[in-house]
Design a protein around this motif. Structure first.
Motif, PDB file in Angstrom:
ATOM      1  N   MET A 187       2.416 -44.019  -4.266  1.00 60.94           N
ATOM      2  CA  MET A 187       2.718 -43.663  -2.988  1.00 60.94           C
ATOM      3  C   MET A 187       3.031 -44.851  -2.135  1.00 60.94           C
ATOM      4  N   PHE A 188       2.084 -45.764  -2.466  1.00 58.45           N
ATOM      5  CA  PHE A 188       1.895 -47.074  -1.448  1.00 58.45           C
ATOM      6  C   PHE A 188       2.382 -48.431  -2.318  1.00 58.45           C
ATOM      7  N   GLY A 189       1.682 -48.695  -3.126  1.00 57.29           N
ATOM      8  CA  GLY A 189       1.948 -50.089  -3.559  1.00 57.29           C
ATOM      9  C   GLY A 189       1.106 -50.939  -2.965  1.00 57.29           C
ATOM     10  N   GLY A 190       1.125 -52.385  -3.344  1.00 57.24           N
ATOM     11  CA  GLY A 190       0.237 -53.224  -2.830  1.00 57.24           C
ATOM     12  C   GLY A 190      -1.259 -52.988  -3.010  1.00 57.24           C
ATOM     13  N   GLU A 191      -2.188 -54.017  -2.701  1.00 57.56           N
ATOM     14  CA  GLU A 191      -3.596 -53.699  -2.749  1.00 57.56           C
ATOM     15  C   GLU A 191      -4.137 -52.600  -2.171  1.00 57.56           C
ATOM     16  N   LEU A 192      -4.866 -51.687  -2.962  1.00 58.85           N
ATOM     17  CA  LEU A 192      -5.593 -50.412  -2.366  1.00 58.85           C
ATOM     18  C   LEU A 192      -7.020 -50.509  -2.182  1.00 58.85           C
ATOM     19  N   ARG A 193      -7.515 -50.049  -0.907  1.00 65.67           N
ATOM     20  CA  ARG A 193      -8.744 -50.144  -0.659  1.00 65.67           C
ATOM     21  C   ARG A 193      -9.410 -48.873  -0.091  1.00 65.67           C
ATOM     22  N   PHE A 194     -10.270 -48.310  -0.910  1.00 62.83           N
ATOM     23  CA  PHE A 194     -10.941 -46.929  -0.344  1.00 62.83           C
ATOM     24  C   PHE A 194     -12.209 -47.156   0.485  1.00 62.83           C
ATOM     25  N   GLY A 195     -12.685 -46.288   1.012  1.00 64.28           N
ATOM     26  CA  GLY A 195     -13.981 -46.561   1.714  1.00 64.28           C
ATOM     27  C   GLY A 195     -13.922 -47.452   3.154  1.00 64.28           C
ATOM     28  N   ALA A 196     -12.629 -47.715   3.324  1.00 65.12           N
ATOM     29  CA  ALA A 196     -12.348 -48.469   4.720  1.00 65.12           C
ATOM     30  C   ALA A 196     -12.498 -47.822   6.262  1.00 65.12           C
ATOM     31  N   GLU A 197     -12.476 -48.466   7.316  1.00 68.25           N
ATOM     32  CA  GLU A 197     -12.975 -47.918   8.636  1.00 68.25           C
ATOM     33  C   GLU A 197     -11.865 -46.980   8.873  1.00 68.25           C
ATOM     34  N   ALA A 198     -10.626 -47.074   8.632  1.00 63.50           N
ATOM     35  CA  ALA A 198      -9.565 -46.367   9.114  1.00 63.50           C
ATOM     36  C   ALA A 198      -8.475 -46.459   8.029  1.00 63.50           C
ATOM     37  N   ALA A 199      -7.449 -45.300   8.090  1.00 66.58           N
ATOM     38  CA  ALA A 199      -6.479 -45.297   7.147  1.00 66.58           C
ATOM     39  C   ALA A 199      -5.180 -46.308   7.761  1.00 66.58           C
ATOM     40  N   SER A 200      -4.874 -47.122   7.033  1.00 65.57           N
ATOM     41  CA  SER A 200      -3.701 -48.118   7.475  1.00 65.57           C
ATOM     42  C   SER A 200      -2.859 -48.559   6.440  1.00 65.57           C
ATOM     43  N   TYR A 201      -1.817 -49.175   6.605  1.00 62.65           N
ATOM     44  CA  TYR A 201      -1.206 -49.967   5.671  1.00 62.65           C
ATOM     45  C   TYR A 201      -0.428 -51.527   6.552  1.00 62.65           C
ATOM     46  N   SER A 202      -0.482 -52.558   5.803  1.00 63.09           N
ATOM     47  CA  SER A 202      -0.149 -53.673   6.200  1.00 63.09           C
ATOM     48  C   SER A 202       1.369 -54.032   5.584  1.00 63.09           C
ATOM     49  N   PHE A 203       1.991 -54.857   6.359  1.00 62.52           N
ATOM     50  CA  PHE A 203       3.203 -55.460   5.662  1.00 62.52           C
ATOM     51  C   PHE A 203       3.674 -56.963   6.493  1.00 62.52           C
ATOM     52  N   ASP A 204       4.621 -57.439   6.182  1.00 65.17           N
ATOM     53  CA  ASP A 204       5.189 -58.762   6.536  1.00 65.17           C
ATOM     54  C   ASP A 204       5.493 -58.471   7.927  1.00 65.17           C
ATOM     55  N   GLU A 205       5.011 -59.095   9.068  1.00 59.40           N
ATOM     56  CA  GLU A 205       5.712 -59.158  10.288  1.00 59.40           C
ATOM     57  C   GLU A 205       7.128 -59.088  10.456  1.00 59.40           C
ATOM     58  N   ARG A 206       7.822 -59.816   9.552  1.00 57.17           N
ATOM     59  CA  ARG A 206       9.186 -60.083   9.858  1.00 57.17           C
ATOM     60  C   ARG A 206      10.109 -58.695   9.578  1.00 57.17           C
ATOM     61  N   TYR A 207       9.406 -57.849   8.933  1.00 53.43           N
ATOM     62  CA  TYR A 207      10.100 -56.576   8.866  1.00 53.43           C
ATOM     63  C   TYR A 207      10.639 -55.935  10.298  1.00 53.43           C
ATOM     64  N   LEU A 208       9.659 -56.321  11.169  1.00 56.84           N
ATOM     65  CA  LEU A 208       9.820 -55.598  12.701  1.00 56.84           C
ATOM     66  C   LEU A 208      11.017 -56.088  13.211  1.00 56.84           C
ATOM     67  N   ALA A 209      11.451 -57.172  12.817  1.00 63.17           N
ATOM     68  CA  ALA A 209      12.616 -57.817  13.728  1.00 63.17           C
ATOM     69  C   ALA A 209      13.923 -57.359  13.270  1.00 63.17           C
ATOM     70  N   LEU A 210      14.020 -56.704  12.131  1.00 58.45           N
ATOM     71  CA  LEU A 210      15.257 -56.245  11.483  1.00 58.45           C
ATOM     72  C   LEU A 210      15.873 -54.994  11.990  1.00 58.45           C
ATOM     73  N   PRO A 211      17.117 -55.137  12.305  1.00 60.30           N
ATOM     74  CA  PRO A 211      17.925 -53.911  13.311  1.00 60.30           C
ATOM     75  C   PRO A 211      18.027 -52.465  12.549  1.00 60.30           C
ATOM     76  N   LEU A 212      18.166 -51.852  13.195  1.00 60.96           N
ATOM     77  CA  LEU A 212      18.301 -50.494  12.600  1.00 60.96           C
ATOM     78  C   LEU A 212      19.646 -50.290  12.100  1.00 60.96           C
ATOM     79  N   GLN A 213      19.678 -49.695  10.813  1.00 65.11           N
ATOM     80  CA  GLN A 213      21.126 -49.425  10.254  1.00 65.11           C
ATOM     81  C   GLN A 213      21.750 -48.077  10.072  1.00 65.11           C
ATOM     82  N   ARG A 214      20.788 -47.015  10.650  1.00 63.34           N
ATOM     83  CA  ARG A 214      21.334 -45.532  10.726  1.00 63.34           C
ATOM     84  C   ARG A 214      21.719 -45.313  12.209  1.00 63.34           C
TER      85      ARG A 214
END
Length: 352
Positions: A187-214
């Motif tokens: 479902m997710f990939g990357g490193e998985l952590r359980f027992g954390a403070e909140a539900a979350s996922y993280s990724f490279d900030e540079r994705y945020l600058a990509l323009p929408l294609q749809r």
């Protein structure tokens, strides 16, 4: 909107726990799930089998049918219904954003208008973007399914809207690892952590600058066909080359081979090579680029013997290192250290 959250594979990989969560949603509304289970070809007797799995196709049919029959795309998670079409509205509200970062912020903001039970947030720090969920109400037995689903909905939409896999670095969950934890890498990939403070996922900030294609037409087509918003259908990662460079720079020993690097990225070695080729670059070229950068840095800033630098950046001997360095920089390592660093540095910068 389709609710399929899991890997579109023939083998049954979706845990029965999530099927039971949908049945609980029916119970909250005092309704009978029998027809939904029948349409999805799931035997009621299997609900009690914690080890049982259903296919992604079965789960998509089940959840889609339930969302319409209950008229609640939240499937009973929240204190109020989210009527059929709600998540499509969230997609539409973010579609005119100039880039992915703005689209995610709009999704989070508009989601708060739908329910106060949870709040989604986007945080950015140190080059890492994190989507997290704040819980403001007790979600009870539906907690895991609710949190997982909301993370997957936004992750899937983000990947769809930029037409690129958004590769996750880490995903965290505020509960202990469930018996079906083997489904989480799918479902997710990357490193998985359980027992954390909140539900979350993280990724490279540079994705945020990509323009929408749809556009609106693409959205209508997607919603009409009820395509599953799963990240796994977006095989291309538009930042893959940059991510490979970063891993080679920061985790060079762990990423020494294509197989090791691919494992870190949750890809096969074959897929890694193919996707890099699609970007017009090879893994060997990226390795050479990073080795040359590291060698040049050591030649500029240290007095280490050239033989030691050669070994440190991955060459077997000084002779092969000198030959490769001259091909790249136009001068020998010794000449670079004595005075050719500025010219070679300009060449490196131009290759950027």
């Amino acid at each position: 909107m389709s609710s399929s959250l899991f890997k579109p594979a023939v083998r049954a990989a979706t845990p029965m726990a999530f099927v039971r969560a949908i049945v609980l949603g029916y119970e909250r509304y005092g309704m009978d799930p029998s027809r939904a289970l029948e349409v999805a070809q799931i035997a009621p007797r299997d609900l009690k089998n914690a080890q049982a799995r259903v296919t992604a196709a079965q789960f998509e049919v089940l959840s889609g049918f339930a969302m319409q029959e209950l008229d609640d795309e939240a499937l009973g998670w929240f204190g109020r219904r989210l009527p059929w079409g709600t998540y499509g509205m969230l997609c539409r509200a973010s579609l005119t954003s100039p880039n992915l970062g703005v689209a995610i912020k709009r999704w989070c903001r508009h989601h708060r208008l739908l329910t106060e039970d949870i709040a989604l947030e986007l945080k950015v720090a140190g080059g890492v973007a994190t989507v997290l969920i704040r819980e403001h109400a007790a979600l009870g037995e539906l907690r895991e399914f609710c949190l997982v689903s909301n993370l997957r909905f936004l992750h899937g939409y983000a990947s769809w809207v930029i037409d690129s896999r958004v590769s996750l670095r880490e995903a965290s969950f505020p509960f202990e690892a469930p018996p079906h934890r083997d489904a989480y890498p799918l479902m997710f990939g990357g490193e998985l952590r359980f027992g954390a403070e909140a539900a979350s996922y993280s990724f490279d900030e540079r994705y945020l600058a990509l323009p929408l294609q749809r556009d609106e037409q693409a959205l209508r087509t997607m919603l009409r066909r009820a395509l599953p918003l799963t990240v796994l259908q977006y095989r291309r990662d538009r930042l893959l080359g940059q991510r490979v460079r970063e891993l080679l720079r920061t985790r060079g020993r762990e990423a020494a081979t294509a197989e090791a690097l691919a494992a870190i990225l949750n890809l096969s070695a074959r897929t890694l090579h193919r996707q890099l080729q699609e970007e017009g670059v090879s893994l060997q070229a990226l390795k050479d680029e990073v080795r040359h950068e590291q060698a040049a840095e050591q030649l500029r800033r240290t007095e280490r013997p050239i033989k030691q630098i050669a070994l440190a950046v991955g060459f077997r001997n000084e002779k092969s290192f000198s030959r490769a360095f001259r091909t790249w920089a136009g001068v020998t390592p010794g000449a670079f250290r004595r005075g050719g660093a500025s010219e070679a540095g300009r060449r490196l910068a131009s290759r950027g």
